[in-house]
Design an enzyme around this catalytic site. Structure first.
Site, PDB file in Angstrom:
ATOM      1  N   ARG A  16       0.839  -1.199   0.000  1.00 39.71           N
ATOM      2  CA  ARG A  16       0.000   0.000   0.000  1.00 39.71           C
ATOM      3  C   ARG A  16       0.869   1.243   0.000  1.00 39.71           C
ATOM      4  O   ARG A  16       0.373   2.349   0.172  1.00 39.71           O
ATOM      5  CB  ARG A  16      -0.903  -0.005   1.220  1.00 39.71           C
ATOM      6  CG  ARG A  16      -1.876  -1.169   1.238  1.00 39.71           C
ATOM      7  CD  ARG A  16      -2.693  -1.145   2.496  1.00 39.71           C
ATOM      8  NE  ARG A  16      -1.820  -0.922   3.652  1.00 39.71           N
ATOM      9  CZ  ARG A  16      -1.890  -1.576   4.790  1.00 39.71           C
ATOM     10  NH1 ARG A  16      -2.792  -2.501   4.956  1.00 39.71           N
ATOM     11  NH2 ARG A  16      -1.072  -1.306   5.783  1.00 39.71           N
ATOM     12  N   CYS A  36       2.106  21.431 -10.698  1.00 38.20           N
ATOM     13  CA  CYS A  36       0.647  21.338 -10.762  1.00 38.20           C
ATOM     14  C   CYS A  36       0.171  19.889 -10.666  1.00 38.20           C
ATOM     15  O   CYS A  36      -0.751  19.571  -9.944  1.00 38.20           O
ATOM     16  CB  CYS A  36       0.130  21.958 -12.056  1.00 38.20           C
ATOM     17  SG  CYS A  36       0.418  23.731 -12.144  1.00 38.20           S
ATOM     18  N   ARG A  61      -2.453  19.299  -7.779  1.00 37.05           N
ATOM     19  CA  ARG A  61      -2.571  20.524  -6.988  1.00 37.05           C
ATOM     20  C   ARG A  61      -3.409  21.585  -7.680  1.00 37.05           C
ATOM     21  O   ARG A  61      -4.253  22.239  -7.076  1.00 37.05           O
ATOM     22  CB  ARG A  61      -1.181  21.102  -6.691  1.00 37.05           C
ATOM     23  CG  ARG A  61      -1.216  22.412  -5.912  1.00 37.05           C
ATOM     24  CD  ARG A  61       0.129  23.100  -5.910  1.00 37.05           C
ATOM     25  NE  ARG A  61       0.548  23.558  -7.223  1.00 37.05           N
ATOM     26  CZ  ARG A  61       0.142  24.689  -7.829  1.00 37.05           C
ATOM     27  NH1 ARG A  61      -0.724  25.478  -7.227  1.00 37.05           N
ATOM     28  NH2 ARG A  61       0.592  25.032  -9.012  1.00 37.05           N
ATOM     29  N   ASP A  64      -5.655  23.628 -14.965  1.00 37.56           N
ATOM     30  CA  ASP A  64      -6.275  24.472 -15.983  1.00 37.56           C
ATOM     31  C   ASP A  64      -7.235  23.545 -16.730  1.00 37.56           C
ATOM     32  O   ASP A  64      -6.825  22.740 -17.555  1.00 37.56           O
ATOM     33  CB  ASP A  64      -5.193  25.032 -16.899  1.00 37.56           C
ATOM     34  CG  ASP A  64      -5.735  25.814 -18.085  1.00 37.56           C
ATOM     35  OD1 ASP A  64      -6.945  25.745 -18.368  1.00 37.56           O
ATOM     36  OD2 ASP A  64      -4.924  26.471 -18.748  1.00 37.56           O
ATOM     37  N   HIS A 102      -9.698  24.998 -12.251  1.00 38.11           N
ATOM     38  CA  HIS A 102     -10.237  26.280 -12.664  1.00 38.11           C
ATOM     39  C   HIS A 102     -10.362  26.374 -14.184  1.00 38.11           C
ATOM     40  O   HIS A 102      -9.675  25.694 -14.920  1.00 38.11           O
ATOM     41  CB  HIS A 102      -9.345  27.424 -12.155  1.00 38.11           C
ATOM     42  CG  HIS A 102      -7.897  27.175 -12.430  1.00 38.11           C
ATOM     43  ND1 HIS A 102      -7.096  26.482 -11.542  1.00 38.11           N
ATOM     44  CD2 HIS A 102      -7.111  27.472 -13.486  1.00 38.11           C
ATOM     45  CE1 HIS A 102      -5.865  26.379 -12.043  1.00 38.11           C
ATOM     46  NE2 HIS A 102      -5.854  26.977 -13.229  1.00 38.11           N
ATOM     47  N   LEU A 103     -11.249  27.252 -14.608  1.00 41.17           N
ATOM     48  CA  LEU A 103     -11.429  27.599 -16.015  1.00 41.17           C
ATOM     49  C   LEU A 103     -11.165  29.096 -16.130  1.00 41.17           C
ATOM     50  O   LEU A 103     -11.857  29.904 -15.510  1.00 41.17           O
ATOM     51  CB  LEU A 103     -12.851  27.267 -16.478  1.00 41.17           C
ATOM     52  CG  LEU A 103     -13.202  27.617 -17.913  1.00 41.17           C
ATOM     53  CD1 LEU A 103     -12.367  26.787 -18.888  1.00 41.17           C
ATOM     54  CD2 LEU A 103     -14.689  27.386 -18.160  1.00 41.17           C
TER      55      LEU A 103
END
Length: 162
Positions: A16, A36, A61, A64, A102-103
């Site tokens: 694990r 990212c 994290r 885009d 996010h956008l």
């Protein structure tokens, strides 16, 4: 880290603790951006009657949603297939989790175009990987063939870095 992961998948697939990261806290503040993707990448092997299946879970994290995320998903899905081949396992699921997803405002029109497209007109493509490659560090571009890929026209959007 990748060598460790491959060794564990081959010798201790029930562990694990098969994880890696692209994040190095000691160096993160020295970069332009914190990494990212790949804050944590966990490998899990499940067993069926006749095979072992490797699954990858990735915690990202920042994403885009229009430009970066599709590339990240494709990249880690391909990594799942490559690792499965190298370790003699079957490729299973790639599971993605995002934090700051996010956008950008300058991608709204492009995202609307994407959402308006019908997805059922193109069958899913198939990725073929050269089965002769047995070392993760020996793959070359020519070892990959994407078959039956029929895409809609590309949608251009500026890269937005904040």
């Amino acid at each position: 880290q990748l060598s460790y992961v491959l060794n564990e998948l081959r010798t201790n697939p029930n562990s694990r603790r098969i994880i890696m990261t692209t994040y190095n806290p000691c160096q993160a503040k020295d970069g332009v951006l914190f990494p990212c993707h790949g804050i944590s990448i966990q490998f899990n092997v499940t067993e069926t009657e006749d095979s072992l299946i490797v699954n990858i879970s990735q915690n990202q994290r920042s994403a885009d949603y229009f430009l970066g995320l599709p590339f990240n998903i494709a990249s880690y899905s391909l990594l799942t297939m490559m690792i499965a081949q190298i370790c003699g396992l079957e490729a299973g699921e790639f599971v993605w989790t995002g934090g700051d997803t996010h956008l950008y405002l300058n991608h709204l029109e492009q995202a609307q175009t994407q959402l308006s497209r019908k997805n059922d007109i193109h069958p899913m493509p198939t990725m073929k990987i050269n089965p002769e490659v047995k070392d993760i560090f020996s793959f070359e571009y020519s070892d990959f063939t994407l078959e039956n890929y029929n895409a809609h026209p590309s949608i251009k959007a500026p890269v937005a870095v904040q």
